[in-house]
Write a protein that holds these residues in place. Structure first.
Motif, PDB file in Angstrom:
ATOM      1  N   UNK A 174      -2.044  15.852 -17.030  1.00 38.44           N
ATOM      2  CA  UNK A 174      -1.823  14.528 -16.433  1.00 38.44           C
ATOM      3  C   UNK A 174      -0.382  14.077 -16.633  1.00 38.44           C
ATOM      4  N   UNK A 175       0.161  13.288 -15.716  1.00 35.16           N
ATOM      5  CA  UNK A 175       1.553  12.835 -15.832  1.00 35.16           C
ATOM      6  C   UNK A 175       1.815  12.142 -17.162  1.00 35.16           C
ATOM      7  N   UNK A 176       2.922  12.513 -17.811  1.00 35.71           N
ATOM      8  CA  UNK A 176       3.292  11.916 -19.078  1.00 35.71           C
ATOM      9  C   UNK A 176       4.037  10.615 -18.884  1.00 35.71           C
ATOM     10  N   UNK A 177       4.521  10.055 -19.989  1.00 34.31           N
ATOM     11  CA  UNK A 177       5.171   8.739 -19.965  1.00 34.31           C
ATOM     12  C   UNK A 177       6.416   8.716 -19.095  1.00 34.31           C
ATOM     13  N   UNK A 178       7.081   9.872 -18.968  1.00 35.52           N
ATOM     14  CA  UNK A 178       8.330   9.905 -18.215  1.00 35.52           C
ATOM     15  C   UNK A 178       8.151  10.365 -16.771  1.00 35.52           C
ATOM     16  N   UNK A 179       6.937  10.824 -16.424  1.00 41.37           N
ATOM     17  CA  UNK A 179       6.718  11.384 -15.087  1.00 41.37           C
ATOM     18  C   UNK A 179       6.259  10.298 -14.117  1.00 41.37           C
ATOM     19  N   UNK A 180       7.144   9.353 -13.881  1.00 44.12           N
ATOM     20  CA  UNK A 180       6.817   8.217 -13.014  1.00 44.12           C
ATOM     21  C   UNK A 180       6.622   8.645 -11.571  1.00 44.12           C
ATOM     22  N   UNK A 181       7.217   9.781 -11.174  1.00 43.22           N
ATOM     23  CA  UNK A 181       7.096  10.258  -9.791  1.00 43.22           C
ATOM     24  C   UNK A 181       5.625  10.467  -9.439  1.00 43.22           C
ATOM     25  N   UNK A 182       4.892  11.200 -10.298  1.00 41.13           N
ATOM     26  CA  UNK A 182       3.488  11.492 -10.014  1.00 41.13           C
ATOM     27  C   UNK A 182       2.629  10.236 -10.116  1.00 41.13           C
ATOM     28  N   UNK A 183       2.908   9.414 -11.101  1.00 44.97           N
ATOM     29  CA  UNK A 183       2.115   8.199 -11.272  1.00 44.97           C
ATOM     30  C   UNK A 183       2.239   7.276 -10.069  1.00 44.97           C
ATOM     31  N   UNK A 184       3.459   7.081  -9.615  1.00 44.50           N
ATOM     32  CA  UNK A 184       3.662   6.175  -8.473  1.00 44.50           C
ATOM     33  C   UNK A 184       3.052   6.756  -7.202  1.00 44.50           C
ATOM     34  N   UNK A 185       3.097   8.085  -7.080  1.00 46.70           N
ATOM     35  CA  UNK A 185       2.485   8.720  -5.905  1.00 46.70           C
ATOM     36  C   UNK A 185       0.982   8.476  -5.896  1.00 46.70           C
ATOM     37  N   UNK A 186       0.326   8.716  -7.023  1.00 47.38           N
ATOM     38  CA  UNK A 186      -1.122   8.536  -7.107  1.00 47.38           C
ATOM     39  C   UNK A 186      -1.510   7.093  -6.812  1.00 47.38           C
ATOM     40  N   UNK A 187      -0.814   6.144  -7.449  1.00 48.25           N
ATOM     41  CA  UNK A 187      -1.136   4.730  -7.249  1.00 48.25           C
ATOM     42  C   UNK A 187      -0.871   4.302  -5.807  1.00 48.25           C
ATOM     43  N   UNK A 188       0.193   4.831  -5.224  1.00 51.61           N
ATOM     44  CA  UNK A 188       0.517   4.485  -3.846  1.00 51.61           C
ATOM     45  C   UNK A 188      -0.531   4.976  -2.869  1.00 51.61           C
ATOM     46  N   UNK A 189      -1.015   6.195  -3.066  1.00 52.11           N
ATOM     47  CA  UNK A 189      -2.053   6.741  -2.188  1.00 52.11           C
ATOM     48  C   UNK A 189      -3.363   5.972  -2.361  1.00 52.11           C
ATOM     49  N   UNK A 190      -3.691   5.618  -3.595  1.00 47.50           N
ATOM     50  CA  UNK A 190      -4.907   4.842  -3.846  1.00 47.50           C
ATOM     51  C   UNK A 190      -4.828   3.476  -3.182  1.00 47.50           C
ATOM     52  N   UNK A 191      -3.656   2.859  -3.245  1.00 50.34           N
ATOM     53  CA  UNK A 191      -3.467   1.538  -2.630  1.00 50.34           C
ATOM     54  C   UNK A 191      -3.610   1.606  -1.112  1.00 50.34           C
ATOM     55  N   UNK A 192      -3.369   2.795  -0.556  1.00 54.60           N
ATOM     56  CA  UNK A 192      -3.479   2.981   0.894  1.00 54.60           C
ATOM     57  C   UNK A 192      -4.864   3.454   1.317  1.00 54.60           C
ATOM     58  N   UNK A 193      -5.792   3.467   0.359  1.00 52.40           N
ATOM     59  CA  UNK A 193      -7.169   3.804   0.684  1.00 52.40           C
ATOM     60  C   UNK A 193      -7.525   5.261   0.513  1.00 52.40           C
ATOM     61  N   UNK A 194      -6.622   6.065  -0.014  1.00 50.80           N
ATOM     62  CA  UNK A 194      -6.896   7.482  -0.221  1.00 50.80           C
ATOM     63  C   UNK A 194      -7.583   7.680  -1.576  1.00 50.80           C
ATOM     64  N   UNK A 195      -8.445   8.668  -1.622  1.00 51.00           N
ATOM     65  CA  UNK A 195      -9.057   9.063  -2.887  1.00 51.00           C
ATOM     66  C   UNK A 195      -8.227  10.208  -3.475  1.00 51.00           C
TER      67      UNK A 195
END
Length: 387
Positions: free
Chosen positions: A10-31
């Motif tokens: 899972x993305x670590x504390x410094x891997x904001x790229x993956x975290x923001x991608x996941x949250x962005x897709x979820x916010x757009x209705x993607x699972x």
């Protein structure tokens, strides 16, 4: 739409790229589901599935293989398709059996996309997407496309034949993909890292210029060249202090070089820090330095610019795309410590008005071109666009 993202952990504390991608897709209705080799109980952003573990103990491995094959029985058609695809590429039966085992959870998944976060993670998994009726995407980031193919020529030949779409974090990593055999006919998109915009900016009030680098202690980061440059800088200016945040295999070599060059009072290794602490350390610095031999893009440089820091980087990999030389920072040819020392000396000596101008221009560029909102929109489009 259901997207499976495959990472080593899972993305670590410094891997904001993956975290923001996941949250962005979820916010757009993607699972979004995450498939990893190593789990982290603190990660709660999305559902996490652990890929089967490979055991050194033969007895444990045989038992695990039997159990995995038993649980794959309801998915026999997928497994048969996977075996046929593997056989078409003339894989040996022992390798096919191994690939069935390591991909068991993916073969059971019901997703629209399998997206491998690094190209190396797609190795021995190139046929899974077709076996389960999904599309396959892969990201090209840094080491996976910059160094690994040099050690393992043609390692991605099968991947290039099966991938549906490629994501690269910079023009440089995209071109590296083409260099290592990716057909230009394969659909692709360049989506750079991004940062959360903030107006925080702190100026160092002391006379000592604080310089900082964030990155693992690895030869690729160019630390020995930096230390040599600082030893040269010390002969003309003694009012600086350099901090390194990170851990890695080159710690001993770096410590020895610090001692050998007499930089004990000018360099501090801060080890691994939380993301909040990293942010605070960068805030307190005046100059951010990233003199790597190569970088896919480097999110830390973006964060430093967003905080208004004076950024000095090498011309390695995608760094020249991150900085506009002479406008938002300075790009110095890699592996030239003397040139780096001269550049640092001139940057430190700049008038405060000019420093402020560079700072404002860097912040403005990040604010307009590298926002999380833009990144999220591009990833939503990535999975929608026909190819």
């Amino acid at each position: 739409m259901h997207i499976a993202l495959i990472l080593s952990q899972p993305p670590g504390y410094s891997e904001t790229f993956f975290k923001s991608k996941i949250k962005g897709l979820q916010a757009s209705g993607y699972r979004v589901s995450l498939y990893v080799q190593k789990t982290d109980s603190t990660f709660k952003t999305c559902k996490v599935y652990k890929l089967p573990k490979v055991y050194k103990n033969t007895l444990f491995q045989l038992f695990a293989l039997f159990w995995v094959l038993l649980r794959l029985m309801p998915y026999a058609r997928r497994v048969i398709r996977f075996v046929r695809l593997e056989q078409e590429h003339q894989h040996k039966n022992t390798q096919i059996l191994k690939n069935i085992y390591i991909n068991a959870n993916l073969l059971k998944s019901n997703v629209d996309w399998l997206h491998f976060g690094f190209a190396t993670l797609a190795l021995q998994r190139e046929h899974v997407a077709k076996a389960i009726g999904a599309k396959m995407a892969v990201s090209l980031r840094g080491f996976d496309i910059d160094v690994y193919p040099m050690k393992h020529p043609n390692c991605y030949a099968t991947l290039w034949q099966n991938v549906d779409k490629v994501h690269a974090i910079s023009k440089y990593t995209m071109n590296q993909g083409y260099y290592h055999g990716l057909p230009k006919t394969v659909a692709s998109a360049i989506i750079t890292p991004a940062v959360k915009w903030g107006n925080t900016e702190q100026r160092n009030a002391s006379k000592t210029t604080k310089i900082i680098t964030v990155g693992r202690l690895h030869w690729m980061k160019g630390y020995l060249d930096i230390l040599e440059a600082l030893s040269l800088l010390k002969t003309t200016s003694d009012n600086f202090h350099y901090q390194i945040i990170g851990i890695g295999p080159e710690e001993e070599a770096i410590k020895f070089t610090i001692h050998q060059l007499g930089l004990q009072n000018h360099v501090t290794l801060l080890g691994q820090q939380s993301h909040d602490s990293v942010f605070k350390y960068i805030e307190q610095a005046e100059v951010y330095l990233q003199y790597s031999h190569s970088e896919g893009f480097c999110n830390a440089v973006l964060e430093a610019q967003a905080l208004g820091k004076l950024c000095v980087v090498s011309d390695g990999g995608g760094l020249p795309e991150n900085i506009i030389d002479g406008e938002t920072g300075w790009v110095v040819s890699k592996r030239q410590p003397k040139l780096l020392a001269k550049t640092l000396e001139s940057v430190i000596a700049l008038d405060d008005v000019i420093k402020s101008q560079f700072s404002k221009q860097a912040k403005a560029r990040v604010q307009h071109q590298f926002t999380l909102e833009q990144q999220r929109a591009k990833f939503v489009e990535f999975y929608k666009t026909k190819y």
